[in-house]
Scaffold this active site. Structure first.
Site: not given
Ligand code: NAD
Length: 271
Positions: A12, A16, A103, A126-127, A158, A162
């Site tokens: 949270a 994201m 991802t 993944g997206n 980008h 990146k």
């Molecule tokens: P971020 O590091 O800002 O956030 C991740 C959060 O998850 C952190 O606050 C962390 O403390 C928390 N977390 C980790 N382990 C946890 C656990 N066991 N319990 C509760 N919380 C936990 O990263 P982000 O930019 O928000 O991205 C998160 C993931 O989403 C990455 O893998 C990123 O590549 C992916 N992503 C995917 C898409 C998509 O469209 N699929 C888009 C953007 C990001």
């Protein structure tokens, strides 16, 4: 209000996670019922509580996911691979739809989702952008229709920070183009040329990466033939597109049976 699907956001306090909290709270199609962060994370109970509008807002802010999952119809999860595996087990126990945006999961980790998917729907991509997933499907169709007479270039842009090139999304588009043509991408491409364009062999699928400024993400798929060109383009201007796609997946999953799905299913494009 109470019949709207209840959603829990994991991670949270992440980029994201925060975006999702805002988008779900603005939505009139879902309720935010829980926000999960890692144990000991300083954000829990402070900023989350504030963002939710105080302690009596009905949102469980906790590092104990099962309590929150039990009250939810869907879990939206953008965290990290090991955390996502744990959440998959708990979401299955709660029979909640598990939307996975995380991802970097290995094939071995992805295989570990299967037992959970026998109890509840999992939507993983993944997206999560609706536009990019639609572009992928269109790329596959156009490549199949045009065949090898048209050369294909995937051109992505980008921001300057990146590090990987070409982007994961560009590779996904290249894979879709190769699939449409009925070939393997590794046979028709040397993948990243880091923006350095060289000669192409007929039928090649090439990649070009542009880096600069604050560009959020742009992807063109160019089909270049003799005397004509087609360009399919997606431009992202806001990371909120991933959160909106994830919310749509969570709502879509409400009447689906157990199993593994992706955004092509959510868009109704699976043939
Ligand atoms: P971020 O590091 O800002 O956030 C991740 C959060 O998850 C952190 O606050 C962390 O403390 C928390 N977390 C980790 N382990 C946890 C656990 N066991 N319990 C509760 N919380 C936990 O990263 P982000 O930019 O928000 O991205 C998160 C993931 O989403 C990455 O893998 C990123 O590549 C992916 N992503 C995917 C898409 C998509 O469209 N699929 C888009 C953007 C990001």
């Amino acid at each position: 209000m109470s019949e709207l699907p209840g959603i829990v956001v994991t991670g949270a306090s992440g980029r994201m996670g925060q975006m999702l909290i805002r988008i779900i709270r603005e939505s009139d199609r879902a309720r935010l019922v829980g926000a999960i962060e890692r144990s000991g994370h300083e954000w829990v109970g402070q900023d989350v509580g504030r963002a939710m509008g105080g302690a009596d807002c009905g949102v469980i802010v906790t590092d104990e996911p099962l309590e929150a999952f039990a009250k939810a119809q869907a879990v939206i999860d953008f965290t990290a691979p090991e955390a996502t595996l744990e959440f998959a087990k708990l979401a299955a126990q709660a029979r909640a739809v598990h939307v996975i945006g995380t991802t970097g999961m290995s094939d071995e980790q992805i295989a570990k989702l299967e037992p959970a998917a026998r109890h509840a729907p999992i939507v993983r991509a993944g997206n999560m952008s609706l536009g990019v997933n639609l572009l992928t499907q269109l790329t596959r169709q156009v490549a199949a229709a045009l065949g090898e007479e048209f050369d294909i270039e995937v051109i992505e842009a980008h921001h300057r920070h990146k590090v990987d090139a070409p982007s994961g999304t560009a590779l996904m588009l290249g894979e879709a183009a190769a699939e449409g043509r009925g070939v393997a991408l590794e046979d028709v491409s040397d993948r990243g040329r880091d923006g350095i364009t060289g000669a192409r062999k007929p039928g090649d699928i090439g990649f070009v990466a542009v880096r600069g400024g604050d560009i959020v993400g742009e992807h063109d798929v160019l089909f270049a033939g003799e005397g004509e060109r087609i360009i399919l383009r997606h431009v992202a201007t806001d990371r909120a597109i991933f959160a909106r796609g994830a919310l749509r997946a969570a709502l879509w999953g409400q009447d689906k049976g157990p199993g593994q799905y992706d955004m092509i299913d959510v868009l109704g494009l699976r043939r």
